[in-house]
Design a protein around this motif. Structure first.
Motif, PDB file in Angstrom:
ATOM      1  N   ALA A 149       0.797  -1.234   0.000  1.00 24.38           N
ATOM      2  CA  ALA A 149       0.000   0.000   0.000  1.00 24.38           C
ATOM      3  C   ALA A 149       0.828   1.281   0.000  1.00 24.38           C
ATOM      4  O   ALA A 149       0.266   2.379   0.039  1.00 24.38           O
ATOM      5  CB  ALA A 149      -0.967  -0.009   1.183  1.00 24.38           C
ATOM      6  N   HIS A 150       2.134   1.131  -0.021  1.00 31.23           N
ATOM      7  CA  HIS A 150       2.963   2.341  -0.182  1.00 31.23           C
ATOM      8  C   HIS A 150       4.309   1.993  -0.813  1.00 31.23           C
ATOM      9  O   HIS A 150       5.216   1.506  -0.150  1.00 31.23           O
ATOM     10  CB  HIS A 150       3.207   3.057   1.156  1.00 31.23           C
ATOM     11  N   THR A 151       4.395   2.238  -2.110  1.00 33.20           N
ATOM     12  CA  THR A 151       5.692   2.042  -2.745  1.00 33.20           C
ATOM     13  C   THR A 151       5.860   3.075  -3.859  1.00 33.20           C
ATOM     14  O   THR A 151       5.013   3.954  -4.046  1.00 33.20           O
ATOM     15  CB  THR A 151       5.858   0.606  -3.269  1.00 33.20           C
ATOM     16  N   HIS A 152       6.977   2.960  -4.562  1.00 38.06           N
ATOM     17  CA  HIS A 152       7.307   3.900  -5.653  1.00 38.06           C
ATOM     18  C   HIS A 152       7.777   3.078  -6.845  1.00 38.06           C
ATOM     19  O   HIS A 152       8.964   2.778  -6.975  1.00 38.06           O
ATOM     20  CB  HIS A 152       8.427   4.852  -5.213  1.00 38.06           C
ATOM     21  N   LEU A 153       6.851   2.679  -7.704  1.00 37.66           N
ATOM     22  CA  LEU A 153       7.190   1.804  -8.827  1.00 37.66           C
ATOM     23  C   LEU A 153       8.113   2.462  -9.854  1.00 37.66           C
ATOM     24  O   LEU A 153       8.788   1.771 -10.604  1.00 37.66           O
ATOM     25  CB  LEU A 153       5.914   1.358  -9.547  1.00 37.66           C
ATOM     26  N   ILE A 169      -0.806  11.547   1.691  1.00 39.29           N
ATOM     27  CA  ILE A 169       0.313  12.477   1.886  1.00 39.29           C
ATOM     28  C   ILE A 169       1.495  11.824   2.603  1.00 39.29           C
ATOM     29  O   ILE A 169       1.318  11.186   3.644  1.00 39.29           O
ATOM     30  CB  ILE A 169      -0.140  13.695   2.742  1.00 39.29           C
ATOM     31  N   HIS A 170       2.685  12.002   2.061  1.00 34.99           N
ATOM     32  CA  HIS A 170       3.919  11.601   2.759  1.00 34.99           C
ATOM     33  C   HIS A 170       4.163  12.591   3.901  1.00 34.99           C
ATOM     34  O   HIS A 170       4.272  13.792   3.651  1.00 34.99           O
ATOM     35  CB  HIS A 170       5.135  11.731   1.836  1.00 34.99           C
ATOM     36  N   LEU A 171       4.268  12.088   5.113  1.00 33.10           N
ATOM     37  CA  LEU A 171       4.604  12.978   6.228  1.00 33.10           C
ATOM     38  C   LEU A 171       5.758  12.365   7.036  1.00 33.10           C
ATOM     39  O   LEU A 171       5.561  11.482   7.868  1.00 33.10           O
ATOM     40  CB  LEU A 171       3.374  13.212   7.119  1.00 33.10           C
ATOM     41  N   SER A 224       0.896   8.796   4.951  1.00 31.89           N
ATOM     42  CA  SER A 224       1.936   7.778   4.860  1.00 31.89           C
ATOM     43  C   SER A 224       3.107   8.140   5.767  1.00 31.89           C
ATOM     44  O   SER A 224       3.400   9.317   5.965  1.00 31.89           O
ATOM     45  CB  SER A 224       2.439   7.679   3.419  1.00 31.89           C
ATOM     46  N   HIS A 225       3.772   7.131   6.271  1.00 34.86           N
ATOM     47  CA  HIS A 225       4.915   7.266   7.190  1.00 34.86           C
ATOM     48  C   HIS A 225       4.462   7.692   8.585  1.00 34.86           C
ATOM     49  O   HIS A 225       4.609   6.954   9.527  1.00 34.86           O
ATOM     50  CB  HIS A 225       5.992   8.231   6.668  1.00 34.86           C
ATOM     51  N   ALA A 226       3.957   8.929   8.701  1.00 32.17           N
ATOM     52  CA  ALA A 226       3.447   9.421   9.994  1.00 32.17           C
ATOM     53  C   ALA A 226       4.412   9.157  11.142  1.00 32.17           C
ATOM     54  O   ALA A 226       4.007   8.698  12.221  1.00 32.17           O
ATOM     55  CB  ALA A 226       2.067   8.810  10.273  1.00 32.17           C
ATOM     56  N   CYS A 231       6.383  -1.290   1.436  1.00 32.63           N
ATOM     57  CA  CYS A 231       7.850  -1.401   1.479  1.00 32.63           C
ATOM     58  C   CYS A 231       8.516  -0.054   1.200  1.00 32.63           C
ATOM     59  O   CYS A 231       9.724   0.069   1.362  1.00 32.63           O
ATOM     60  CB  CYS A 231       8.335  -2.402   0.437  1.00 32.63           C
ATOM     61  N   ASP A 232       7.728   0.940   0.741  1.00 31.84           N
ATOM     62  CA  ASP A 232       8.285   2.204   0.279  1.00 31.84           C
ATOM     63  C   ASP A 232       9.166   1.904  -0.940  1.00 31.84           C
ATOM     64  O   ASP A 232       9.057   0.829  -1.526  1.00 31.84           O
ATOM     65  CB  ASP A 232       9.072   2.894   1.395  1.00 31.84           C
ATOM     66  N   GLY A 233      10.047   2.822  -1.304  1.00 39.98           N
ATOM     67  CA  GLY A 233      10.892   2.552  -2.465  1.00 39.98           C
ATOM     68  C   GLY A 233      11.807   1.372  -2.177  1.00 39.98           C
ATOM     69  O   GLY A 233      12.221   1.158  -1.040  1.00 39.98           O
TER      70      GLY A 233
HETATM   71 ZN   LIG Z   1       7.226   6.946  -0.108  1.00 40.76          ZN
END
Ligand SMILES: [Zn+2]
Length: 396
Positions: free
Chosen positions: A54-58, A207-209, A239-241, A293-295
Protein backbone atom coordinates in the motif's frame (compact mmCIF):
# COMPACT_ATOMS: atom_id res chain seq x y z
CA UNK A 1 -6.66 -12.55 -19.26
CA UNK A 2 -9.08 -15.15 -20.57
CA UNK A 3 -11.78 -16.67 -18.41
CA UNK A 4 -10.29 -19.04 -15.90
CA UNK A 5 -11.13 -22.71 -15.57
CA UNK A 6 -13.03 -23.41 -12.33
CA UNK A 7 -10.68 -24.59 -9.60
CA UNK A 8 -10.95 -26.54 -6.39
CA UNK A 9 -8.26 -25.97 -3.80
CA UNK A 10 -8.19 -29.09 -1.67
CA UNK A 11 -6.38 -29.68 1.61
CA UNK A 12 -6.07 -25.94 2.15
CA UNK A 13 -6.15 -24.05 5.46
CA UNK A 14 -7.78 -20.59 5.08
CA UNK A 15 -6.06 -18.21 7.52
CA UNK A 16 -4.53 -21.20 9.31
CA UNK A 17 -7.86 -22.90 10.11
CA UNK A 18 -8.47 -26.65 9.70
CA UNK A 19 -7.91 -28.12 6.24
CA UNK A 20 -10.87 -27.82 3.89
CA UNK A 21 -11.78 -27.33 0.24
CA UNK A 22 -12.34 -24.00 -1.47
CA UNK A 23 -13.86 -23.51 -4.90
CA UNK A 24 -13.26 -20.82 -7.48
CA UNK A 25 -15.59 -20.00 -10.37
CA UNK A 26 -15.35 -16.97 -12.67
CA UNK A 27 -12.50 -15.56 -10.63
CA UNK A 28 -14.37 -15.67 -7.33
CA UNK A 29 -14.71 -18.02 -4.38
CA UNK A 30 -17.84 -20.11 -4.83
CA UNK A 31 -19.79 -22.75 -2.93
CA UNK A 32 -18.84 -25.39 -5.48
CA UNK A 33 -16.82 -25.63 -8.66
CA UNK A 34 -18.91 -28.23 -10.46
CA UNK A 35 -17.78 -30.99 -12.77
CA UNK A 36 -14.46 -30.69 -14.56
CA UNK A 37 -12.86 -28.25 -12.15
CA UNK A 38 -9.09 -28.26 -11.96
CA UNK A 39 -8.15 -29.70 -8.56
CA UNK A 40 -5.11 -28.26 -6.83
CA UNK A 41 -3.76 -30.09 -3.80
CA UNK A 42 -2.50 -27.40 -1.45
CA UNK A 43 -0.68 -29.88 0.79
CA UNK A 44 -2.21 -28.48 3.98
CA UNK A 45 -0.69 -25.05 3.43
CA UNK A 46 -2.23 -21.84 4.75
CA UNK A 47 -4.16 -19.63 2.35
CA UNK A 48 -4.24 -15.88 2.91
CA UNK A 49 -5.77 -13.18 0.73
CA UNK A 50 -3.38 -11.43 -1.67
CA UNK A 51 -0.71 -9.27 -0.05
CA UNK A 52 -1.33 -5.55 -0.42
CA UNK A 53 1.63 -3.26 -1.05
CA UNK A 54 0.00 0.00 0.00
CA UNK A 55 2.96 2.34 -0.18
CA UNK A 56 5.69 2.04 -2.74
CA UNK A 57 7.31 3.90 -5.65
CA UNK A 58 7.19 1.80 -8.83
CA UNK A 59 8.91 4.47 -10.94
CA UNK A 60 12.06 4.64 -8.82
CA UNK A 61 13.59 1.18 -8.45
CA UNK A 62 16.88 0.35 -10.15
CA UNK A 63 16.06 -3.38 -10.44
CA UNK A 64 17.77 -5.03 -13.38
CA UNK A 65 20.39 -2.27 -13.70
CA UNK A 66 24.05 -2.42 -12.63
CA UNK A 67 24.54 -1.84 -8.90
CA UNK A 68 24.13 1.81 -7.98
CA UNK A 69 26.87 3.02 -5.68
CA UNK A 70 25.09 5.19 -3.10
CA UNK A 71 27.06 8.27 -2.02
CA UNK A 72 24.04 10.48 -1.41
CA UNK A 73 23.96 13.11 1.36
CA UNK A 74 22.01 12.59 4.59
CA UNK A 75 19.18 15.10 4.19
CA UNK A 76 15.79 14.41 2.57
CA UNK A 77 16.48 17.12 0.01
CA UNK A 78 19.87 15.54 -0.90
CA UNK A 79 18.06 12.34 -1.87
CA UNK A 80 15.38 14.18 -3.81
CA UNK A 81 17.82 16.37 -5.76
CA UNK A 82 20.16 13.46 -6.45
CA UNK A 83 17.37 11.28 -7.76
CA UNK A 84 16.09 13.91 -10.19
CA UNK A 85 19.57 14.09 -11.73
CA UNK A 86 20.36 10.36 -11.65
CA UNK A 87 17.13 9.50 -13.46
CA UNK A 88 18.64 11.37 -16.41
CA UNK A 89 22.21 10.06 -16.15
CA UNK A 90 21.02 6.43 -15.84
CA UNK A 91 18.34 6.91 -18.47
CA UNK A 92 15.79 5.33 -16.16
CA UNK A 93 12.67 4.18 -18.03
CA UNK A 94 9.73 4.33 -15.60
CA UNK A 95 7.75 1.79 -17.65
CA UNK A 96 10.49 -0.85 -17.58
CA UNK A 97 11.42 -0.19 -13.95
CA UNK A 98 7.82 -0.31 -12.76
CA UNK A 99 7.23 -3.56 -14.63
CA UNK A 100 10.31 -5.16 -13.05
CA UNK A 101 9.23 -3.98 -9.62
CA UNK A 102 5.60 -5.10 -9.99
CA UNK A 103 6.66 -8.56 -11.23
CA UNK A 104 8.95 -8.96 -8.23
CA UNK A 105 6.07 -8.03 -5.92
CA UNK A 106 3.81 -10.53 -7.68
CA UNK A 107 6.36 -13.28 -7.22
CA UNK A 108 5.99 -12.72 -3.45
CA UNK A 109 2.21 -12.89 -3.48
CA UNK A 110 1.28 -9.29 -3.98
CA UNK A 111 -2.05 -8.73 -5.75
CA UNK A 112 -2.55 -5.00 -5.14
CA UNK A 113 -0.15 -2.04 -5.27
CA UNK A 114 -0.63 1.61 -4.39
CA UNK A 115 2.28 3.46 -5.96
CA UNK A 116 3.25 7.07 -5.55
CA UNK A 117 4.70 8.30 -8.84
CA UNK A 118 6.86 11.40 -9.19
CA UNK A 119 5.49 14.47 -10.90
CA UNK A 120 7.97 17.32 -11.27
CA UNK A 121 9.01 20.07 -13.67
CA UNK A 122 12.16 18.17 -14.67
CA UNK A 123 10.53 14.91 -15.75
CA UNK A 124 6.97 16.10 -16.26
CA UNK A 125 4.51 13.22 -16.53
CA UNK A 126 6.98 10.60 -17.80
CA UNK A 127 6.67 8.61 -14.56
CA UNK A 128 2.88 8.63 -14.63
CA UNK A 129 2.84 7.58 -18.30
CA UNK A 130 5.34 4.78 -17.65
CA UNK A 131 3.51 3.33 -14.66
CA UNK A 132 0.18 3.61 -16.47
CA UNK A 133 1.67 1.60 -19.36
CA UNK A 134 2.83 -1.07 -16.91
CA UNK A 135 -0.58 -1.13 -15.28
CA UNK A 136 -2.13 -1.79 -18.68
CA UNK A 137 0.43 -4.47 -19.49
CA UNK A 138 -0.15 -6.36 -16.22
CA UNK A 139 -3.91 -5.83 -16.17
CA UNK A 140 -5.71 -8.75 -14.58
CA UNK A 141 -2.52 -9.98 -12.91
CA UNK A 142 -2.12 -7.19 -10.37
CA UNK A 143 -4.11 -4.06 -9.49
CA UNK A 144 -2.03 -0.89 -9.54
CA UNK A 145 -3.31 2.35 -8.08
CA UNK A 146 -1.40 5.55 -8.86
CA UNK A 147 -0.83 8.53 -6.57
CA UNK A 148 0.35 11.68 -8.38
CA UNK A 149 3.25 12.57 -6.11
CA UNK A 150 4.98 15.99 -6.02
CA UNK A 151 8.27 14.52 -4.77
CA UNK A 152 10.27 17.67 -5.50
CA UNK A 153 7.68 20.02 -4.01
CA UNK A 154 4.94 22.22 -5.43
CA UNK A 155 5.57 25.45 -3.55
CA UNK A 156 9.31 25.29 -4.17
CA UNK A 157 8.89 24.36 -7.85
CA UNK A 158 6.34 26.50 -9.66
CA UNK A 159 4.61 24.63 -12.47
CA UNK A 160 4.36 21.39 -10.50
CA UNK A 161 0.78 21.96 -9.33
CA UNK A 162 -0.30 22.34 -12.97
CA UNK A 163 1.40 19.04 -13.82
CA UNK A 164 -0.32 17.39 -10.84
CA UNK A 165 -3.61 18.63 -12.25
CA UNK A 166 -2.77 17.01 -15.61
CA UNK A 167 -1.68 13.74 -13.98
CA UNK A 168 -5.02 13.53 -12.18
CA UNK A 169 -6.91 14.28 -15.39
CA UNK A 170 -4.89 11.52 -17.12
CA UNK A 171 -6.06 8.94 -14.60
CA UNK A 172 -3.90 9.02 -11.48
CA UNK A 173 -6.32 7.93 -8.75
CA UNK A 174 -5.04 9.95 -5.81
CA UNK A 175 -3.48 13.29 -4.93
CA UNK A 176 -0.13 13.01 -3.18
CA UNK A 177 1.68 15.48 -0.99
CA UNK A 178 4.89 15.81 0.98
CA UNK A 179 6.16 17.40 4.19
CA UNK A 180 4.27 20.72 4.08
CA UNK A 181 6.66 22.38 6.54
CA UNK A 182 9.98 20.52 6.47
CA UNK A 183 10.24 20.41 2.73
CA UNK A 184 7.78 22.95 1.31
CA UNK A 185 8.18 25.50 4.11
CA UNK A 186 4.67 26.63 3.27
CA UNK A 187 2.11 24.37 4.97
CA UNK A 188 -0.85 26.53 4.01
CA UNK A 189 0.19 26.81 0.36
CA UNK A 190 0.99 23.11 0.01
CA UNK A 191 -2.04 21.69 1.79
CA UNK A 192 -4.50 24.15 0.25
CA UNK A 193 -3.20 23.06 -3.18
CA UNK A 194 -3.45 19.35 -2.35
CA UNK A 195 -7.02 19.66 -1.08
CA UNK A 196 -8.05 21.94 -3.97
CA UNK A 197 -6.77 19.34 -6.47
CA UNK A 198 -8.64 16.60 -4.59
CA UNK A 199 -11.83 18.62 -4.66
CA UNK A 200 -11.49 19.54 -8.33
CA UNK A 201 -10.95 15.93 -9.43
CA UNK A 202 -13.09 14.26 -6.74
CA UNK A 203 -10.15 12.06 -5.74
CA UNK A 204 -8.76 10.93 -2.38
CA UNK A 205 -5.46 12.03 -0.84
CA UNK A 206 -2.36 10.19 0.40
CA UNK A 207 0.31 12.48 1.89
CA UNK A 208 3.92 11.60 2.76
CA UNK A 209 4.60 12.98 6.23
CA UNK A 210 8.15 12.37 7.44
CA UNK A 211 8.16 15.36 9.81
CA UNK A 212 8.83 14.29 13.35
CA UNK A 213 7.53 15.37 16.74
CA UNK A 214 5.93 18.82 17.06
CA UNK A 215 6.50 19.76 13.42
CA UNK A 216 4.72 16.62 12.24
CA UNK A 217 1.92 17.14 14.77
CA UNK A 218 1.41 20.66 13.44
CA UNK A 219 1.19 19.41 9.83
CA UNK A 220 -1.09 16.55 10.87
CA UNK A 221 -3.45 18.96 12.59
CA UNK A 222 -3.51 21.10 9.45
CA UNK A 223 -4.39 17.98 7.42
CA UNK A 224 -7.15 17.03 9.88
CA UNK A 225 -8.57 20.55 9.78
CA UNK A 226 -8.79 20.51 5.98
CA UNK A 227 -10.23 16.98 5.95
CA UNK A 228 -13.10 18.31 8.07
CA UNK A 229 -13.47 21.54 6.08
CA UNK A 230 -13.67 19.65 2.76
CA UNK A 231 -15.87 16.85 4.16
CA UNK A 232 -13.21 14.34 3.13
CA UNK A 233 -13.58 11.97 6.08
CA UNK A 234 -12.58 8.44 4.98
CA UNK A 235 -10.75 9.76 1.91
CA UNK A 236 -7.45 10.93 3.37
CA UNK A 237 -4.42 8.80 4.20
CA UNK A 238 -1.13 9.79 5.79
CA UNK A 239 1.94 7.78 4.86
CA UNK A 240 4.92 7.27 7.19
CA UNK A 241 3.45 9.42 9.99
CA UNK A 242 6.70 9.24 11.96
CA UNK A 243 5.35 11.91 14.33
CA UNK A 244 2.91 9.32 15.73
CA UNK A 245 5.91 7.38 16.97
CA UNK A 246 6.96 10.30 19.19
CA UNK A 247 7.84 9.84 22.84
CA UNK A 248 5.07 12.15 24.08
CA UNK A 249 2.31 9.56 24.05
CA UNK A 250 -0.29 11.82 25.65
CA UNK A 251 -0.09 14.28 22.76
CA UNK A 252 -0.07 11.46 20.22
CA UNK A 253 -3.17 9.91 21.84
CA UNK A 254 -5.06 13.17 21.33
CA UNK A 255 -4.05 13.23 17.67
CA UNK A 256 -5.00 9.60 17.16
CA UNK A 257 -8.44 10.35 18.56
CA UNK A 258 -8.89 13.06 15.93
CA UNK A 259 -7.59 10.80 13.16
CA UNK A 260 -10.09 8.12 14.18
CA UNK A 261 -12.94 10.62 14.39
CA UNK A 262 -12.27 11.76 10.81
CA UNK A 263 -11.47 8.29 9.45
CA UNK A 264 -7.99 9.29 8.32
CA UNK A 265 -5.94 6.21 7.44
CA UNK A 266 -2.30 5.55 8.29
CA UNK A 267 0.18 3.77 6.04
CA UNK A 268 3.32 2.64 7.79
CA UNK A 269 6.53 1.68 6.05
CA UNK A 270 8.03 0.46 9.34
CA UNK A 271 11.55 1.63 8.47
CA UNK A 272 14.44 0.42 10.59
CA UNK A 273 15.76 3.85 11.54
CA UNK A 274 12.87 6.24 12.17
CA UNK A 275 10.13 6.49 14.80
CA UNK A 276 7.09 4.55 13.62
CA UNK A 277 3.37 4.77 14.40
CA UNK A 278 2.27 2.25 17.05
CA UNK A 279 0.00 0.13 14.90
CA UNK A 280 -1.69 -1.73 17.75
CA UNK A 281 -2.73 1.57 19.30
CA UNK A 282 -3.99 2.84 15.97
CA UNK A 283 -6.05 -0.30 15.44
CA UNK A 284 -7.46 0.01 18.96
CA UNK A 285 -8.57 3.55 18.05
CA UNK A 286 -10.35 2.06 15.03
CA UNK A 287 -7.97 3.68 12.55
CA UNK A 288 -7.40 1.73 9.32
CA UNK A 289 -3.72 0.83 8.97
CA UNK A 290 -1.93 -0.46 5.90
CA UNK A 291 1.74 -0.96 5.13
CA UNK A 292 4.22 -0.77 2.31
CA UNK A 293 7.85 -1.40 1.48
CA UNK A 294 8.29 2.20 0.28
CA UNK A 295 10.89 2.55 -2.46
CA UNK A 296 13.05 -0.53 -3.00
CA UNK A 297 16.58 -0.77 -4.48
CA UNK A 298 16.58 2.84 -5.61
CA UNK A 299 18.79 5.91 -5.31
CA UNK A 300 17.33 6.51 -1.85
CA UNK A 301 18.55 3.22 -0.42
CA UNK A 302 19.85 -0.21 -1.28
CA UNK A 303 17.29 -2.29 0.62
CA UNK A 304 14.01 -4.02 -0.14
CA UNK A 305 12.68 -7.10 -1.89
CA UNK A 306 9.13 -5.94 -2.41
CA UNK A 307 7.97 -8.79 -0.16
CA UNK A 308 5.01 -7.83 1.98
CA UNK A 309 5.51 -10.85 4.28
CA UNK A 310 8.95 -9.41 5.00
CA UNK A 311 7.26 -6.05 5.64
CA UNK A 312 4.78 -7.74 8.01
CA UNK A 313 7.77 -9.00 9.96
CA UNK A 314 9.30 -5.50 9.98
CA UNK A 315 6.01 -4.07 11.28
CA UNK A 316 6.15 -6.70 14.01
CA UNK A 317 9.76 -6.01 14.90
CA UNK A 318 9.40 -2.22 14.92
CA UNK A 319 6.32 -2.52 17.13
CA UNK A 320 7.90 -4.92 19.62
CA UNK A 321 5.55 -7.73 18.65
CA UNK A 322 6.22 -11.22 19.99
CA UNK A 323 2.82 -12.78 20.60
CA UNK A 324 1.02 -14.73 17.89
CA UNK A 325 -1.99 -12.41 17.97
CA UNK A 326 0.38 -9.48 17.42
CA UNK A 327 2.04 -11.09 14.40
CA UNK A 328 -1.42 -11.85 13.08
CA UNK A 329 -2.18 -8.14 13.37
CA UNK A 330 1.00 -7.28 11.44
CA UNK A 331 -0.12 -9.65 8.69
CA UNK A 332 -3.65 -8.26 8.76
CA UNK A 333 -2.20 -4.78 8.15
CA UNK A 334 -0.37 -6.11 5.06
CA UNK A 335 -3.54 -7.75 3.74
CA UNK A 336 -6.98 -6.62 4.94
CA UNK A 337 -5.78 -3.24 6.22
CA UNK A 338 -4.23 -2.14 2.95
CA UNK A 339 -7.17 -3.56 0.98
CA UNK A 340 -9.66 -1.56 3.05
CA UNK A 341 -7.65 1.63 2.53
CA UNK A 342 -7.39 1.04 -1.22
CA UNK A 343 -11.11 0.37 -1.11
CA UNK A 344 -11.23 -3.11 -2.64
CA UNK A 345 -14.67 -4.39 -1.72
CA UNK A 346 -14.33 -7.89 -3.14
CA UNK A 347 -11.30 -8.69 -0.98
CA UNK A 348 -11.11 -11.74 1.29
CA UNK A 349 -11.49 -15.50 1.26
CA UNK A 350 -15.26 -15.68 1.72
CA UNK A 351 -17.65 -16.94 -0.93
CA UNK A 352 -18.22 -14.16 -3.45
CA UNK A 353 -14.82 -12.53 -2.87
CA UNK A 354 -12.40 -12.26 -5.78
CA UNK A 355 -9.95 -15.18 -5.67
CA UNK A 356 -6.83 -13.09 -5.03
CA UNK A 357 -4.88 -15.29 -2.65
CA UNK A 358 -1.54 -16.76 -1.64
CA UNK A 359 -0.49 -20.16 -0.34
CA UNK A 360 2.10 -19.66 2.39
CA UNK A 361 4.28 -22.05 4.37
CA UNK A 362 3.91 -22.50 8.11
CA UNK A 363 1.91 -24.21 10.80
CA UNK A 364 0.38 -20.89 11.83
CA UNK A 365 0.05 -17.37 10.42
CA UNK A 366 2.77 -16.18 12.78
CA UNK A 367 5.11 -18.87 11.51
CA UNK A 368 4.34 -17.90 7.90
CA UNK A 369 5.40 -14.32 8.71
CA UNK A 370 8.69 -15.26 10.33
CA UNK A 371 9.55 -18.03 7.84
CA UNK A 372 8.74 -16.06 4.68
CA UNK A 373 9.39 -19.11 2.52
CA UNK A 374 8.91 -18.73 -1.25
CA UNK A 375 5.18 -18.54 -1.95
CA UNK A 376 3.89 -21.87 -3.23
CA UNK A 377 1.06 -20.41 -5.31
CA UNK A 378 -0.38 -16.98 -6.01
CA UNK A 379 -3.76 -16.45 -7.65
CA UNK A 380 -5.26 -13.25 -8.99
CA UNK A 381 -8.91 -13.53 -9.94
CA UNK A 382 -8.43 -17.31 -9.81
CA UNK A 383 -5.58 -17.32 -12.33
CA UNK A 384 -2.06 -18.35 -11.33
CA UNK A 385 0.33 -15.38 -11.29
CA UNK A 386 3.23 -16.99 -9.42
CA UNK A 387 4.41 -20.44 -8.43
CA UNK A 388 7.18 -21.47 -6.02
CA UNK A 389 8.32 -17.86 -5.65
CA UNK A 390 8.45 -17.18 -9.36
CA UNK A 391 6.11 -15.00 -11.37
CA UNK A 392 4.53 -16.62 -14.42
CA UNK A 393 5.67 -13.68 -16.58
CA UNK A 394 9.30 -12.74 -17.11
CA UNK A 395 10.51 -9.30 -16.10
CA UNK A 396 11.85 -7.21 -19.02
ZN1 LIG B 1 7.23 6.95 -0.11
Amino acid sequence: MTKMTPKTLKNVRPMGAAATELHIVDGRFAASAGEGAEVIDCGGRILIPGLVEAHTHLDKSLLGLPWYRNEVGPRLIDKIDNEREVKVSLGLDPQVQSERHAILAMSHGCTHIRSHVDVDTHHGLAGIEGVMATREKLKGMIDIEIVAFPQSGMMTRPGTAELMDEALAMGAELVGGIDPCGMEKDPKGHLDTVFALAEKHGKPIDIHLHERDALGWFSMEEIIERTVAHGMQGKVAISHAFCLGAVDRAYVAGLQEKLAENRIHILTTAPAAAPVPAVKELSAFGILVGAGCDGIRDTWGPYGNSDMLEKAMAVGQRNGFRRDDELELALEICTYGGAAIIGDEGYGLEIGCRADCVLVEGETLAEAVVTRAPRKLVLKGGDVTARDGKCVVEAP
